[in-house]
Design a protein around this motif. Structure first.
Motif, PDB file in Angstrom:
ATOM      1  N   LEU A 103       0.844  -1.186   0.000  1.00 62.01           N
ATOM      2  CA  LEU A 103       0.000   0.000   0.000  1.00 62.01           C
ATOM      3  C   LEU A 103       0.883   1.241   0.000  1.00 62.01           C
ATOM      4  CD1 LEU A 103      -2.646   1.598   0.328  1.00 62.01           C
ATOM      5  CD2 LEU A 103      -2.467   1.201   2.809  1.00 62.01           C
ATOM      6  N   LEU A 104       0.661   2.109  -0.973  1.00 60.82           N
ATOM      7  CA  LEU A 104       1.360   3.391  -1.044  1.00 60.82           C
ATOM      8  C   LEU A 104       0.370   4.490  -0.694  1.00 60.82           C
ATOM      9  CD1 LEU A 104       3.344   2.922  -4.394  1.00 60.82           C
ATOM     10  CD2 LEU A 104       4.075   2.394  -2.066  1.00 60.82           C
ATOM     11  N   ARG A 105       0.643   5.211   0.372  1.00 57.59           N
ATOM     12  CA  ARG A 105      -0.231   6.281   0.823  1.00 57.59           C
ATOM     13  C   ARG A 105       0.613   7.332   1.540  1.00 57.59           C
ATOM     14  NH1 ARG A 105      -3.127   3.170   6.003  1.00 57.59           N
ATOM     15  NH2 ARG A 105      -1.174   2.388   6.897  1.00 57.59           N
ATOM     16  N   ARG A 106       0.001   8.435   1.914  1.00 57.46           N
ATOM     17  CA  ARG A 106       0.738   9.455   2.655  1.00 57.46           C
ATOM     18  C   ARG A 106       1.175   8.883   3.996  1.00 57.46           C
ATOM     19  NH1 ARG A 106      -2.468  13.931   4.256  1.00 57.46           N
ATOM     20  NH2 ARG A 106      -4.334  12.730   3.792  1.00 57.46           N
ATOM     21  N   PRO A 107       2.464   8.898   4.279  1.00 56.77           N
ATOM     22  CA  PRO A 107       2.925   8.368   5.555  1.00 56.77           C
ATOM     23  C   PRO A 107       2.760   9.386   6.680  1.00 56.77           C
ATOM     24  CG  PRO A 107       4.792   9.116   4.268  1.00 56.77           C
ATOM     25  CD  PRO A 107       3.582   9.317   3.401  1.00 56.77           C
ATOM     26  N   ALA A 108       2.822   8.908   7.900  1.00 57.54           N
ATOM     27  CA  ALA A 108       2.764   9.779   9.071  1.00 57.54           C
ATOM     28  C   ALA A 108       4.174  10.109   9.529  1.00 57.54           C
ATOM     29  CB  ALA A 108       1.984   9.110  10.195  1.00 57.54           C
ATOM     30  N   GLU A 158       6.834  10.436  12.232  1.00 59.08           N
ATOM     31  CA  GLU A 158       7.028   9.808  13.543  1.00 59.08           C
ATOM     32  C   GLU A 158       7.126  10.833  14.665  1.00 59.08           C
ATOM     33  OE1 GLU A 158       7.175   6.674  14.477  1.00 59.08           O
ATOM     34  OE2 GLU A 158       7.262   5.552  12.586  1.00 59.08           O
ATOM     35  N   LYS A 159       7.682  12.004  14.366  1.00 60.33           N
ATOM     36  CA  LYS A 159       7.888  13.013  15.411  1.00 60.33           C
ATOM     37  C   LYS A 159       6.609  13.814  15.686  1.00 60.33           C
ATOM     38  CE  LYS A 159      12.847  13.615  14.540  1.00 60.33           C
ATOM     39  NZ  LYS A 159      13.922  14.580  14.158  1.00 60.33           N
ATOM     40  N   THR A 160       5.988  14.318  14.630  1.00 54.48           N
ATOM     41  CA  THR A 160       4.819  15.174  14.819  1.00 54.48           C
ATOM     42  C   THR A 160       3.522  14.394  14.976  1.00 54.48           C
ATOM     43  OG1 THR A 160       4.377  15.376  12.442  1.00 54.48           O
ATOM     44  CG2 THR A 160       5.928  16.942  13.417  1.00 54.48           C
ATOM     45  N   LYS A 161       3.541  13.100  14.597  1.00 51.76           N
ATOM     46  CA  LYS A 161       2.344  12.256  14.631  1.00 51.76           C
ATOM     47  C   LYS A 161       1.257  12.770  13.680  1.00 51.76           C
ATOM     48  CE  LYS A 161       4.372  10.052  18.006  1.00 51.76           C
ATOM     49  NZ  LYS A 161       5.070   8.786  17.736  1.00 51.76           N
ATOM     50  N   LYS A 162       1.672  13.503  12.665  1.00 50.72           N
ATOM     51  CA  LYS A 162       0.726  14.008  11.670  1.00 50.72           C
ATOM     52  C   LYS A 162       1.060  13.434  10.305  1.00 50.72           C
ATOM     53  CE  LYS A 162      -0.321  18.413  13.945  1.00 50.72           C
ATOM     54  NZ  LYS A 162      -0.337  19.894  13.795  1.00 50.72           N
ATOM     55  N   LEU A 163       0.047  13.362   9.455  1.00 48.63           N
ATOM     56  CA  LEU A 163       0.251  12.852   8.104  1.00 48.63           C
ATOM     57  C   LEU A 163       1.002  13.860   7.259  1.00 48.63           C
ATOM     58  CD1 LEU A 163      -3.298  11.378   7.449  1.00 48.63           C
ATOM     59  CD2 LEU A 163      -1.192  10.053   7.703  1.00 48.63           C
ATOM     60  N   LYS A 164       1.884  13.362   6.416  1.00 51.12           N
ATOM     61  CA  LYS A 164       2.537  14.234   5.456  1.00 51.12           C
ATOM     62  C   LYS A 164       1.529  14.652   4.401  1.00 51.12           C
ATOM     63  CE  LYS A 164       7.170  12.379   6.211  1.00 51.12           C
ATOM     64  NZ  LYS A 164       8.391  11.790   5.601  1.00 51.12           N
ATOM     65  N   THR A 165       1.797  15.759   3.751  1.00 48.58           N
ATOM     66  CA  THR A 165       0.835  16.315   2.796  1.00 48.58           C
ATOM     67  C   THR A 165       0.878  15.633   1.434  1.00 48.58           C
ATOM     68  OG1 THR A 165       2.414  18.039   2.168  1.00 48.58           O
ATOM     69  CG2 THR A 165       0.849  18.562   3.923  1.00 48.58           C
ATOM     70  N   VAL A 166       1.939  14.867   1.152  1.00 48.51           N
ATOM     71  CA  VAL A 166       2.084  14.203  -0.140  1.00 48.51           C
ATOM     72  C   VAL A 166       2.620  12.787   0.056  1.00 48.51           C
ATOM     73  CG1 VAL A 166       2.496  16.342  -1.400  1.00 48.51           C
ATOM     74  CG2 VAL A 166       4.440  15.063  -0.484  1.00 48.51           C
ATOM     75  N   ILE A 167       2.514  11.984  -0.991  1.00 51.17           N
ATOM     76  CA  ILE A 167       3.205  10.700  -1.045  1.00 51.17           C
ATOM     77  C   ILE A 167       4.582  10.983  -1.623  1.00 51.17           C
ATOM     78  CG2 ILE A 167       3.253   8.381  -2.040  1.00 51.17           C
ATOM     79  CD1 ILE A 167       0.214   8.495  -2.236  1.00 51.17           C
ATOM     80  N   PRO A 168       5.642  10.824  -0.839  1.00 51.62           N
ATOM     81  CA  PRO A 168       6.986  11.160  -1.333  1.00 51.62           C
ATOM     82  C   PRO A 168       7.558  10.060  -2.209  1.00 51.62           C
ATOM     83  CG  PRO A 168       7.115  10.391   0.933  1.00 51.62           C
ATOM     84  CD  PRO A 168       5.646  10.424   0.579  1.00 51.62           C
TER      85      PRO A 168
END
Length: 369
Positions: free
Chosen positions: A105-110, A112-122
């Protein structure tokens, strides 16, 4: 230690990979099934349509099917006539837990430090497919990669995926989910077979609400169904996140137009902008944006109000401002919402600005973003 958020999960609702059934998309399912059983399975599929109509659920049904049966002969021999798999099937359980060795599964990862989702799929996410497809597949012989959603890939990630699509490994299946396929590279679209999922019928939405939100009153279920506009995911999230009460509160706040009650506006903004209430904020902003969109449609004679109160308000708004003005408001609130998602903005100020635009338009004043 708190769990990291998942880009493909809405609140406490089951994730698509955990959902067994899919209502209202029989035509799209049959197209994939016919292709597979006929030995003509394309290596890449692009699932398009509005958010919440079942694209991700269908993607996992497709993945489970090929991972379960492996080849058309086996599927026919075992009497497979639909994409259904029992919830206690080992393949279903492995996929639901993202533990199947032949599924990626390729999706926006979270973060680890901020516990928030990244805005893009890198691009790093897509590069993982090199090792994944380089390994030998299991007993079924297939390897499946789901991209949810392909719209969220950055430029480097999109180009990396394109290389895989141009030279697909043997017995590989790519399933791309896209809410806005026009944003994808034309070369990616051209290498995929496209399946468009249509908005669900009111009857299908009603059936889903009856199954997953049985506590709703008939009136509230009708409101959730109307606000969902054919999106099952939208209907369920409205029911689960208090969207019906929020919608009623929003109409009460808008009722005094052309001059709003400042205390009521701040009360609504406080309700949806509370720290940690991400779902409430997104819901409140979406309800406002969609109300303006319905107002535009009503003025152009191409829409229906959700409640009588909304219809009466829309009639008054039509007298206070022309169609072009309300289209401008819709565009500016949409841009405001997009910025709010991408930046660490003051959420209450975002809501207040949206109401300010609506009030300015209803009074015939210049709408400022």
């Amino acid at each position: 230690m708190s769990e990291l958020p998942e880009a493909d999960r809405q609140g406490d609702l089951p994730a698509p990979r955990e959902t067994g059934d899919l209502i209202g998309q029989e035509e799209a399912e049959q197209a994939f099934l016919d292709s597979y059983l006929g030995g003509r399975l394309h290596h890449a599929w692009l699932l398009t349509g509005a958010k919440g109509v079942g694209k991700a659920t269908l993607a996992y049904r497709m993945a489970r099917f090929v991972l379960k049966y492996g080849d058309p002969e086996t599927a026919r021999a075992m009497g497979a006539e639909t994409l259904d798999l029992a919830a206690d099937d080992p393949v279903f359980r492995q996929v639901a837990g993202l533990g199947h060795p032949d599924l990626m599964l390729l999706r926006r990862p979270a973060d680890e430090k901020t516990k928030k989702l990244k805005t893009v799929i890198p691009v790093e996410e897509v590069r993982r497919t090199t090792g994944f497809f380089g390994k030998s597949a299991g007993a079924g012989g297939w390897r499946v990669a789901i991209v949810d959603s392909a719209d969220e890939m950055n430029a480097n990630a999109a180009n990396a995926l394109l290389k895989n699509l141009e030279e697909p490994p043997s017995r590989s299946l790519f399933i791309l989910i896209s809410h806005q396929p026009g944003r994808l590279l034309p070369t990616i679209r051209s290498r995929c077979r496209k399946l468009t999922l249509e908005p669900l019928s009111p009857q299908a939405i009603d059936a889903l609400l009856a199954r997953h939100a049985p506590g709703l009153s008939p009136e509230d279920a009708a409101i959730a169904s109307a606000l969902a506009e054919g999106s099952a995911g939208r209907a369920l999230s409205i029911a689960a996140a208090g969207g019906i009460a929020l919608y009623r509160q929003m109409l009460d706040v808008l009722a005094p137009l052309p001059r709003l009650n400042i205390k009521a506006v701040h009360g609504f903004a406080d309700a949806v902008a509370k720290r940690g209430a991400d779902d409430q904020f997104e819901m409140g902003l979406e309800l406002l944006t969609e109300w303006v969109a319905r107002l535009v449609r009503l003025q152009s004679g191409a829409g229906e109000a959700v409640l009588r109160q909304e219809a009466e308000l829309a009639a008054r708004m039509g007298e206070m401002g022309g169609l072009d003005r309300w289209v401008e408001v819709w565009e500016k609130i949409g841009a405001l919402a997009s910025r709010a998602q991408g930046l660490n903005t003051d959420r209450k100020l975002v809501i207040l600005n949206a109401f300010s635009m609506i009030e300015a338009a209803s009074r015939g004043l210049t709408v400022r973003a």
